[in-house]
Design an enzyme around this catalytic site. Sequence first.
Site, PDB file in Angstrom:
ATOM      1  N   ASN A 229       0.869  -1.189   0.000  1.00 43.58           N
ATOM      2  CA  ASN A 229       0.000   0.000   0.000  1.00 43.58           C
ATOM      3  C   ASN A 229       0.904   1.237   0.000  1.00 43.58           C
ATOM      4  O   ASN A 229       0.991   1.963   0.978  1.00 43.58           O
ATOM      5  CB  ASN A 229      -0.903  -0.040   1.236  1.00 43.58           C
ATOM      6  CG  ASN A 229      -1.896   1.105   1.326  1.00 43.58           C
ATOM      7  OD1 ASN A 229      -2.328   1.479   2.415  1.00 43.58           O
ATOM      8  ND2 ASN A 229      -2.281   1.685   0.217  1.00 43.58           N
TER       9      ASN A 229
ATOM     10  N   CYS B   5      -3.652   4.449  -4.142  1.00 45.20           N
ATOM     11  CA  CYS B   5      -4.453   5.674  -4.214  1.00 45.20           C
ATOM     12  C   CYS B   5      -4.178   6.416  -5.513  1.00 45.20           C
ATOM     13  O   CYS B   5      -4.675   7.526  -5.707  1.00 45.20           O
ATOM     14  CB  CYS B   5      -4.163   6.574  -3.014  1.00 45.20           C
ATOM     15  SG  CYS B   5      -2.448   7.099  -2.946  1.00 45.20           S
TER      16      CYS B   5
HETATM   17  C1  LIG Z   1      -0.636   5.064   1.617  1.00 45.72           C
HETATM   18  S1  LIG Z   1       0.164   4.964   3.173  1.00 45.72           S
HETATM   19  C2  LIG Z   1      -0.432   3.389   3.716  1.00 45.72           C
HETATM   20  C3  LIG Z   1      -0.288   3.093   5.180  1.00 45.72           C
HETATM   21  C4  LIG Z   1      -1.070   1.878   5.698  1.00 45.72           C
HETATM   22  N1  LIG Z   1      -1.014   0.752   4.808  1.00 45.72           N
HETATM   23  C5  LIG Z   1      -2.496   2.250   6.039  1.00 45.72           C
HETATM   24  O1  LIG Z   1      -3.418   1.636   5.520  1.00 45.72           O
HETATM   25  O2  LIG Z   1      -2.677   3.182   6.839  1.00 45.72           O
HETATM   26  C6  LIG Z   1       1.808   4.668   2.715  1.00 45.72           C
HETATM   27  C7  LIG Z   1       2.757   4.427   3.874  1.00 45.72           C
HETATM   28  O3  LIG Z   1       4.042   4.160   3.331  1.00 45.72           O
HETATM   29  C8  LIG Z   1       5.011   4.708   4.201  1.00 45.72           C
HETATM   30  N2  LIG Z   1       6.252   4.798   3.430  1.00 45.72           N
HETATM   31  C9  LIG Z   1       6.651   5.785   2.581  1.00 45.72           C
HETATM   32  N3  LIG Z   1       7.829   5.478   2.028  1.00 45.72           N
HETATM   33  C10 LIG Z   1       8.189   4.261   2.525  1.00 45.72           C
HETATM   34  C11 LIG Z   1       9.314   3.430   2.319  1.00 45.72           C
HETATM   35  N4  LIG Z   1      10.297   3.767   1.483  1.00 45.72           N
HETATM   36  N5  LIG Z   1       9.367   2.248   2.978  1.00 45.72           N
HETATM   37  C12 LIG Z   1       8.378   1.905   3.845  1.00 45.72           C
HETATM   38  N6  LIG Z   1       7.294   2.666   4.085  1.00 45.72           N
HETATM   39  C13 LIG Z   1       7.197   3.839   3.428  1.00 45.72           C
HETATM   40  C14 LIG Z   1       4.388   6.014   4.631  1.00 45.72           C
HETATM   41  O4  LIG Z   1       4.998   6.495   5.807  1.00 45.72           O
HETATM   42  C15 LIG Z   1       2.928   5.596   4.818  1.00 45.72           C
HETATM   43  O5  LIG Z   1       2.713   5.147   6.140  1.00 45.72           O
END
Ligand SMILES: C[S@@+](CC[C@H](N)C(=O)[O-])C[C@H]1O[C@@H](n2cnc3c(N)ncnc32)[C@H](O)[C@@H]1O
Length: 347
Positions: free
Chosen positions: A273, A300
Amino acid sequence: MVVSGSKKSIVLGLAPNEKHPTGIDLQSCPLYAPAIHAAFTPIRAWLQRLGARPYNIPTAKGEVKYVLVSANPAGDLMVRLVLRSKAALHRVEHTWSELQAELPNLRVFSVNIQPEHTTVIEGREEIILSSERYIPMPGIGTDLWLAPGAFFQTNTAASQALYAQAATWARELQPETAWDLYCGVGGFAFALSSAGVAQVTGVEVVGPAIDGAKHAVTELASATATVPVEPSNKNDGTPNTPSAAPRPHFITADATKWAVNQTLMPPDLVVVNPPRRGLGPDLSSWLERSGIPHLIYSSCFPETLVEDLRRMRSYQIRAAKLVDMFPHTSHVECVVLMSKIFSRATN
Ligand SMILES: C[S@@+](CC[C@H](N)C(=O)[O-])C[C@H]1O[C@@H](n2cnc3c(N)ncnc32)[C@H](O)[C@@H]1O
């Protein structure tokens, strides 16, 4: 909300532009939850008493940049004040209890320092002033715990639908092991555990999100420990063990680096996600080569979803669902279930 206007006449909403030089106040915006509506007047009044100047974007002068408000369905609030510097911090520390007195549901209050003149809203430093660090948000099978700085889906009801869909697919597929990459506070991970997946690992780069996910594990463990133990029906004096769903575990790491460096057996199911930028070539190509039987991709941003899917041609889309995460806009959340076509993968 962007904080604009003047010290004595604070505007909370959209940034000033040519047509609206003092900003657009969103107090009457019908999209906000009732608890957020109710917070506007006390927050504005408190900021006016605080007397710190709103940040002026063209001149890069002023102190108060944003107020970030999150609410759960019970009306509990997390309020974060984004300041340009620590100049007003002392006053905030000494007066934020006035805001709490007017907003009894205010559970978490923090100050974020963003010294950069940038469109990035938050800076690295977060100062939590309340004794509580998390507000509970609804998840599947457990509460999720949201901390300052952690991501949460903008539409709580829609996030429930997303997590429930993943749990339904997991119950059908019956994987034993799963990863939840880009897990945030663990919404998908806990949904998979509640669907009976024995080993779930959540991976997320933002530390406070993982703190919240671990807090949820602790809360679940203590809730299970306090479940009254029913007398055994074996009649041999042994107590029944309280039933407990498996609990996920969580790791703070970059999702791509963590996945491609794994030496253990790949799991039966991976949920991804990512943010709008998608998985990118490294992670999607690694997944394509990984032999993982099933993927759930929640996106999204359809454009990056399609780019990533094009790099994973040995997976067949079995089901897809649109979730109206962003009502009244053209944006949509799309969750896709894919399974490996093994014959094609080995060609
Ligand atoms: C669209 S959100 C989804 C979060 C979760 N799956 C939810 O339903 O609330 C994307 C998430 O990816 C994290 N993120 C961004 N870059 C990342 C990376 N390089 N590795 C791991 N997580 C990351 C962000 O901090 C965020 O929490």
